[in-house]
Design a protein around this motif. Structure first.
Motif, PDB file in Angstrom:
ATOM      1  N   ASP A  47      15.959   9.095  -6.174  1.00  0.00           N
ATOM      2  CA  ASP A  47      15.138   9.129  -7.172  1.00  0.00           C
ATOM      3  C   ASP A  47      15.678   9.603  -8.647  1.00  0.00           C
ATOM      4  O   ASP A  47      15.018   9.443  -9.442  1.00  0.00           O
ATOM      5  CB  ASP A  47      14.042  10.459  -6.903  1.00  0.00           C
ATOM      6  CG  ASP A  47      13.157   9.950  -5.953  1.00  0.00           C
ATOM      7  OD1 ASP A  47      12.783   8.678  -5.505  1.00  0.00           O
ATOM      8  OD2 ASP A  47      12.477  10.899  -4.850  1.00  0.00           O
ATOM      9  N   VAL A  48      16.874   9.695  -8.598  1.00  0.00           N
ATOM     10  CA  VAL A  48      17.426  10.202  -9.846  1.00  0.00           C
ATOM     11  C   VAL A  48      17.268   9.220 -10.877  1.00  0.00           C
ATOM     12  O   VAL A  48      16.923   9.464 -11.954  1.00  0.00           O
ATOM     13  CB  VAL A  48      19.066  10.676  -9.733  1.00  0.00           C
ATOM     14  CG1 VAL A  48      19.541  10.879 -10.868  1.00  0.00           C
ATOM     15  CG2 VAL A  48      18.996  11.875  -8.681  1.00  0.00           C
ATOM     16  N   PRO A  49      17.673   7.882 -10.736  1.00  0.00           N
ATOM     17  CA  PRO A  49      17.690   7.015 -11.883  1.00  0.00           C
ATOM     18  C   PRO A  49      16.218   6.854 -12.498  1.00  0.00           C
ATOM     19  O   PRO A  49      15.963   6.919 -13.462  1.00  0.00           O
ATOM     20  CB  PRO A  49      17.880   5.716 -11.289  1.00  0.00           C
ATOM     21  CG  PRO A  49      18.753   5.933 -10.217  1.00  0.00           C
ATOM     22  CD  PRO A  49      18.192   7.234  -9.511  1.00  0.00           C
ATOM     23  N   SER A  50      15.126   6.911 -11.589  1.00  0.00           N
ATOM     24  CA  SER A  50      13.695   6.708 -12.109  1.00  0.00           C
ATOM     25  C   SER A  50      13.258   8.104 -12.583  1.00  0.00           C
ATOM     26  O   SER A  50      12.436   8.159 -13.477  1.00  0.00           O
ATOM     27  CB  SER A  50      12.661   6.426 -11.104  1.00  0.00           C
ATOM     28  OG  SER A  50      12.720   6.892  -9.744  1.00  0.00           O
ATOM     29  N   ALA A  51      13.611   9.272 -12.008  1.00  0.00           N
ATOM     30  CA  ALA A  51      13.384  10.538 -12.808  1.00  0.00           C
ATOM     31  C   ALA A  51      14.068  10.797 -14.221  1.00  0.00           C
ATOM     32  O   ALA A  51      13.332  11.172 -14.963  1.00  0.00           O
ATOM     33  CB  ALA A  51      14.019  11.527 -11.756  1.00  0.00           C
ATOM     34  N   VAL A  77       8.539  15.582  -7.778  1.00  0.00           N
ATOM     35  CA  VAL A  77       8.383  14.128  -8.230  1.00  0.00           C
ATOM     36  C   VAL A  77       6.971  13.793  -7.841  1.00  0.00           C
ATOM     37  O   VAL A  77       6.372  13.905  -6.625  1.00  0.00           O
ATOM     38  CB  VAL A  77       9.514  13.256  -8.185  1.00  0.00           C
ATOM     39  CG1 VAL A  77      10.994  13.756  -8.636  1.00  0.00           C
ATOM     40  CG2 VAL A  77       9.636  12.961  -6.679  1.00  0.00           C
ATOM     41  N   THR A  78       6.475  12.771  -8.690  1.00  0.00           N
ATOM     42  CA  THR A  78       5.352  12.151  -8.384  1.00  0.00           C
ATOM     43  C   THR A  78       5.528  10.761  -8.525  1.00  0.00           C
ATOM     44  O   THR A  78       6.364  10.249  -9.648  1.00  0.00           O
ATOM     45  CB  THR A  78       4.041  12.644  -9.107  1.00  0.00           C
ATOM     46  OG1 THR A  78       2.882  11.756  -8.309  1.00  0.00           O
ATOM     47  CG2 THR A  78       4.238  12.548 -10.627  1.00  0.00           C
ATOM     48  N   GLY A  79       5.293   9.845  -7.760  1.00  0.00           N
ATOM     49  CA  GLY A  79       5.327   8.339  -7.801  1.00  0.00           C
ATOM     50  C   GLY A  79       6.705   7.743  -7.185  1.00  0.00           C
ATOM     51  O   GLY A  79       7.741   8.620  -6.945  1.00  0.00           O
ATOM     52  N   SER A  80       6.772   6.639  -6.929  1.00  0.00           N
ATOM     53  CA  SER A  80       7.983   5.962  -6.272  1.00  0.00           C
ATOM     54  C   SER A  80       7.864   4.518  -6.706  1.00  0.00           C
ATOM     55  O   SER A  80       7.135   3.569  -6.300  1.00  0.00           O
ATOM     56  CB  SER A  80       7.727   5.990  -4.698  1.00  0.00           C
ATOM     57  OG  SER A  80       8.968   5.266  -4.285  1.00  0.00           O
ATOM     58  N   PRO A  81       8.592   4.262  -7.935  1.00  0.00           N
ATOM     59  CA  PRO A  81       9.685   5.030  -8.415  1.00  0.00           C
ATOM     60  C   PRO A  81       8.908   6.265  -9.177  1.00  0.00           C
ATOM     61  O   PRO A  81       7.845   6.240  -9.430  1.00  0.00           O
ATOM     62  CB  PRO A  81      10.482   4.215  -9.596  1.00  0.00           C
ATOM     63  CG  PRO A  81       9.408   3.101  -9.824  1.00  0.00           C
ATOM     64  CD  PRO A  81       8.437   2.819  -8.526  1.00  0.00           C
ATOM     65  N   TYR A 111       1.865   6.576 -17.631  1.00  0.00           N
ATOM     66  CA  TYR A 111       1.227   6.762 -16.685  1.00  0.00           C
ATOM     67  C   TYR A 111       0.599   8.181 -17.094  1.00  0.00           C
ATOM     68  O   TYR A 111       0.050   9.009 -16.126  1.00  0.00           O
ATOM     69  CB  TYR A 111       2.222   6.946 -15.188  1.00  0.00           C
ATOM     70  CG  TYR A 111       2.759   5.743 -15.063  1.00  0.00           C
ATOM     71  CD1 TYR A 111       2.143   4.811 -14.197  1.00  0.00           C
ATOM     72  CD2 TYR A 111       4.024   5.418 -15.639  1.00  0.00           C
ATOM     73  CE1 TYR A 111       2.687   3.612 -13.693  1.00  0.00           C
ATOM     74  CE2 TYR A 111       4.559   4.021 -15.273  1.00  0.00           C
ATOM     75  CZ  TYR A 111       3.869   3.172 -14.477  1.00  0.00           C
ATOM     76  OH  TYR A 111       4.470   2.108 -14.062  1.00  0.00           O
ATOM     77  N   GLY A 112       0.556   8.579 -18.231  1.00  0.00           N
ATOM     78  CA  GLY A 112      -0.056   9.855 -18.652  1.00  0.00           C
ATOM     79  C   GLY A 112      -1.614   9.703 -18.715  1.00  0.00           C
ATOM     80  O   GLY A 112      -2.370   8.531 -18.530  1.00  0.00           O
ATOM     81  N   ARG A 113      -2.374  10.726 -18.828  1.00  0.00           N
ATOM     82  CA  ARG A 113      -3.725  10.959 -19.044  1.00  0.00           C
ATOM     83  C   ARG A 113      -4.418  10.695 -17.582  1.00  0.00           C
ATOM     84  O   ARG A 113      -5.753  10.360 -17.599  1.00  0.00           O
ATOM     85  CB  ARG A 113      -4.510  10.175 -19.963  1.00  0.00           C
ATOM     86  CG  ARG A 113      -3.682  10.292 -21.324  1.00  0.00           C
ATOM     87  CD  ARG A 113      -3.874  11.361 -22.352  1.00  0.00           C
ATOM     88  NE  ARG A 113      -5.239  11.573 -22.677  1.00  0.00           N
ATOM     89  CZ  ARG A 113      -5.821  12.878 -22.936  1.00  0.00           C
ATOM     90  NH1 ARG A 113      -5.010  13.855 -22.862  1.00  0.00           N
ATOM     91  NH2 ARG A 113      -7.029  12.996 -22.970  1.00  0.00           N
ATOM     92  N   ARG A 114      -3.694  10.689 -16.574  1.00  0.00           N
ATOM     93  CA  ARG A 114      -4.118  10.369 -15.292  1.00  0.00           C
ATOM     94  C   ARG A 114      -3.986  11.636 -14.174  1.00  0.00           C
ATOM     95  O   ARG A 114      -4.411  11.489 -12.999  1.00  0.00           O
ATOM     96  CB  ARG A 114      -3.320   9.437 -14.564  1.00  0.00           C
ATOM     97  CG  ARG A 114      -3.521   7.939 -15.333  1.00  0.00           C
ATOM     98  CD  ARG A 114      -2.684   6.975 -14.672  1.00  0.00           C
ATOM     99  NE  ARG A 114      -2.408   5.853 -15.787  1.00  0.00           N
ATOM    100  CZ  ARG A 114      -1.741   4.738 -15.491  1.00  0.00           C
ATOM    101  NH1 ARG A 114      -1.161   4.587 -14.125  1.00  0.00           N
ATOM    102  NH2 ARG A 114      -1.658   3.696 -16.271  1.00  0.00           N
ATOM    103  N   GLY A 115      -3.765  12.798 -14.925  1.00  0.00           N
ATOM    104  CA  GLY A 115      -3.665  13.908 -14.127  1.00  0.00           C
ATOM    105  C   GLY A 115      -2.218  14.242 -13.434  1.00  0.00           C
ATOM    106  O   GLY A 115      -2.288  15.377 -12.472  1.00  0.00           O
TER     107      GLY A 115
END
Length: 156
Positions: A5-9, A44-48, A73-77
C-alpha cells in the motif's frame, strides 16, 4: 497498512497536499515515506489507497500525525471515516485521548476537527512529546499560518 500500500499511500498524501496549494498556502515539499515508516499505525481506505490516518503516541495519548485524503475522492466521508477509525483504533489500544496539531483557521483543519469533538488544547497542558512535535513542525517550515494543538477524549 500493507507494504504494497505504500506507493498509493504516498500518492494519496501528496495529492492531499495540493488542497493547501489551491488555497494559496505554500508548504515546504513533503515526502510522506518517513512518516509512514515511523508511525505506530497507519490506517488506510481504498485499494489503491485513497486516504490514510497515521498515528503515533505522545505523552500517553494517541496523536494523529496525519490525516490525508486524495481530493479526487474528497467530500465522500472518507476523512470522517478514517478519523473515527483512528479514534476507535486508539481506544482499543487503551488510549484515553487523541491529540493533533493543525492549522487553526483553514475550514478543513481546525474547524473540521472541532466539529468532530476536538477542542483546542492550551499550551500549558502540552506534555514534552507534544512540545517536541510542535518544534519539529516549526523546524520543518509548516507553520506558515496560525496553528493549534487539539485534543479529543476517547471515552469507551
Amino acid at each position: 497498512m500493507a507494504a504494497g500500500d505504500v506507493p498509493s499511500a504516498v500518492a494519496a498524501s501528496l495529492a492531499a497536499d495540493t488542497v493547501f496549494a489551491a488555497a494559496g498556502v505554500v508548504l515546504p515539499p513533503d515526502d510522506p515515506r518517513p512518516l509512514l515508516e515511523h508511525a505506530d499505525a497507519v490506517l488506510v481506505t481504498g485499494s489503491p489507497v485513497r486516504g490514510l490516518a497515521a498515528l503515533i503516541a505522545l505523552d500517553g495519548a494517541a496523536h494523529l500525525e496525519q490525516l490525508a485524503v486524495d481530493p479526487a475522492y474528497g467530500r465522500r466521508g472518507l476523512g470522517s471515516a478514517l478519523l473515527e477509525a483512528a479514534c476507535a483504533h486508539a481506544r482499543s489500544r487503551g488510549y484515553a485521548a487523541m491529540t493533533l496539531t493543525t492549522f487553526r483557521d483553514l475550514p478543513w483543519n481546525g474547524p473540521w476537527y472541532a466539529a468532530r469533538g476536538f477542542a483546542v488544547l492550551p499550551e500549558d497542558r502540552w506534555g514534552p512529546g507534544l512540545r517536541a512535535q510542535w518544534r519539529a513542525e516549526e523546524e520543518a517550515g509548516i507553520a506558515v499560518l496560525p496553528r493549534i494543538a487539539m485534543r479529543r477524549p476517547l471515552a469507551g
